[in-house]
Design an enzyme around this catalytic site. Structure first.
Site, PDB file in Angstrom:
ATOM      1  N   LYS A  99      -6.928   7.050   0.895  1.00 28.19           N
ATOM      2  CA  LYS A  99      -6.011   6.404   1.852  1.00 28.19           C
ATOM      3  C   LYS A  99      -4.895   7.397   2.080  1.00 28.19           C
ATOM      4  O   LYS A  99      -4.121   7.715   1.174  1.00 28.19           O
ATOM      5  CB  LYS A  99      -5.464   5.096   1.301  1.00 28.19           C
ATOM      6  N   GLY A 160       6.551  -2.867   2.503  1.00 26.86           N
ATOM      7  CA  GLY A 160       7.487  -3.625   1.668  1.00 26.86           C
ATOM      8  C   GLY A 160       8.424  -4.528   2.432  1.00 26.86           C
ATOM      9  O   GLY A 160       9.254  -5.211   1.822  1.00 26.86           O
ATOM     10  N   ALA A 187       0.055  -2.811   5.273  1.00 25.13           N
ATOM     11  CA  ALA A 187       1.506  -2.797   5.048  1.00 25.13           C
ATOM     12  C   ALA A 187       2.285  -3.795   5.892  1.00 25.13           C
ATOM     13  O   ALA A 187       1.923  -4.098   7.031  1.00 25.13           O
ATOM     14  CB  ALA A 187       2.094  -1.418   5.254  1.00 25.13           C
ATOM     15  N   GLY A 188       3.340  -4.304   5.270  1.00 21.99           N
ATOM     16  CA  GLY A 188       4.284  -5.167   5.971  1.00 21.99           C
ATOM     17  C   GLY A 188       3.909  -6.637   5.965  1.00 21.99           C
ATOM     18  O   GLY A 188       4.640  -7.475   6.492  1.00 21.99           O
ATOM     19  N   ASN A 209       0.252  -5.270  -0.749  1.00 28.63           N
ATOM     20  CA  ASN A 209       0.675  -5.039  -2.127  1.00 28.63           C
ATOM     21  C   ASN A 209       1.896  -5.883  -2.485  1.00 28.63           C
ATOM     22  O   ASN A 209       1.849  -6.802  -3.298  1.00 28.63           O
ATOM     23  CB  ASN A 209       0.963  -3.537  -2.302  1.00 28.63           C
ATOM     24  N   THR A 210       3.028  -5.597  -1.819  1.00 30.15           N
ATOM     25  CA  THR A 210       4.297  -6.182  -2.231  1.00 30.15           C
ATOM     26  C   THR A 210       4.272  -7.713  -2.232  1.00 30.15           C
ATOM     27  O   THR A 210       4.804  -8.336  -3.158  1.00 30.15           O
ATOM     28  CB  THR A 210       5.433  -5.678  -1.302  1.00 30.15           C
TER      29      THR A 210
END
Ligand SMILES: CC(=O)[C@@H](O)[C@H](O)COP(=O)(O)O
Length: 260
Positions: A99, A160, A187-188, A209-210
């Site tokens: 990635k 994040g 993401a986001g 992830n976050t």
């Protein structure tokens, strides 16, 4: 009929990809990955090294989770750094998958799309199977495909931020322009409803992830995301109704009631 996802010739039953950073403990990370039934986990070589978190132990744990490993170049700000990190990752994890992140701006962690295209070309020519973290820009997407990428990973919003899909129009255009290329929102994403919305748009998978790592109960949140992604995919396949600007009565009236 199966609805499996195929990425670089590998078939995956799950459309949820999970990051492995920021969890309160390795045990909680393992619980979350199991609850998500994630097909892929992504792991950062640089972050683990930097944190000096007994690197080998952590990678051993990640290897034991039963998901396919997608190493990433998170935290790389130049082509050279990203290419070097990709080579290290290939050695450590024994996979051609990478990635690719080349970060261009500190506040938004926005990809440096020029560096990204350059690094993707170098790595693809060297036998890597590149998953580029990019924006929704169509021209950049074209260049990444020309560079040898067979999967695109546009951002939903800055890493994040938990903001969801910031540019719905752009993401819809990207989907329409590349109907046959696997597209993964990366993401986001902050809420399961954001992930469901991405899948309803016809995206192939979601990487996050976050939102899970920082949830009050990461395993419960991972499960919620898994269900949302399944629901969004099912809705996409079922063919959502077109939106309208005007009302349309859902109970058409034929003739008039005869009132005595
Ligand atoms: C772990 C990873 O790969 C991140 O770089 C990814 O972009 C996830 O972003 P969120 O933490 O916003 O889900």
């Amino acid at each position: 009929m199966t609805d499996d996802l195929e990425l670089y010739g590998i078939t995956l039953a799950s459309r949820l990809m999970l990051g492995t950073a920021q969890y309160p403990s390795p045990a909680i990370l393992a619980d979350a990955v199991r609850a998500a039934e994630a097909g892929i986990v992504t792991v950062s070589l640089r972050r683990e090294n930097a944190a000096a978190r007994t690197g080998q132990d952590f990678w051993g744990l990640v290897r034991g989770l039963g998901a396919r490993i997608l190493p990433n170049t998170a935290g790389c700000h130049s082509v050279k750094e990203a290419v070097t990190t990709a080579h290290m990752a290939r050695e450590v994890f024994g996979t051609p998958w990478i990635k690719l992140e080349v970060i261009g701006e500190a506040d938004t962690l926005q990809p440096d799309v020029f560096g990204l295209v350059e690094a993707a070309g170098i790595l693809a020519a060297d036998g890597f199977e590149v998953f580029p973290y990019t924006t929704e820009d169509l021209v950049v997407a074209e260049r990444l495909m020309e560079a040898g990428c067979r999967v695109l990973m546009p951002w939903g919003a800055p890493i994040g931020s938990g903001r969801g899909l910031n540019n719905l129009y752009g993401l819809r255009s990207l989907r329409a322009h590349f109907p046959d290329v696997p597209l993964v929102i990366d993401a986001g994403i902050g809420l399961p409803s954001h992930a469901a919305a991405a899948m309803e748009l016809g995206y192939d998978a979601v990487l996050l992830n976050t939102a899970v790592a920082k949830a009050g109960d990461p395993a419960a949140m991972a499960r919620a995301f898994a269900r949302a992604i399944e629901a969004g995919r099912a809705a996409f396949l079922a063919g959502p109704m077109p939106q309208r600007d005007m009302a349309a009565p859902s109970t058409p009236v034929i003739g008039k009631a005869l009132l005595g």
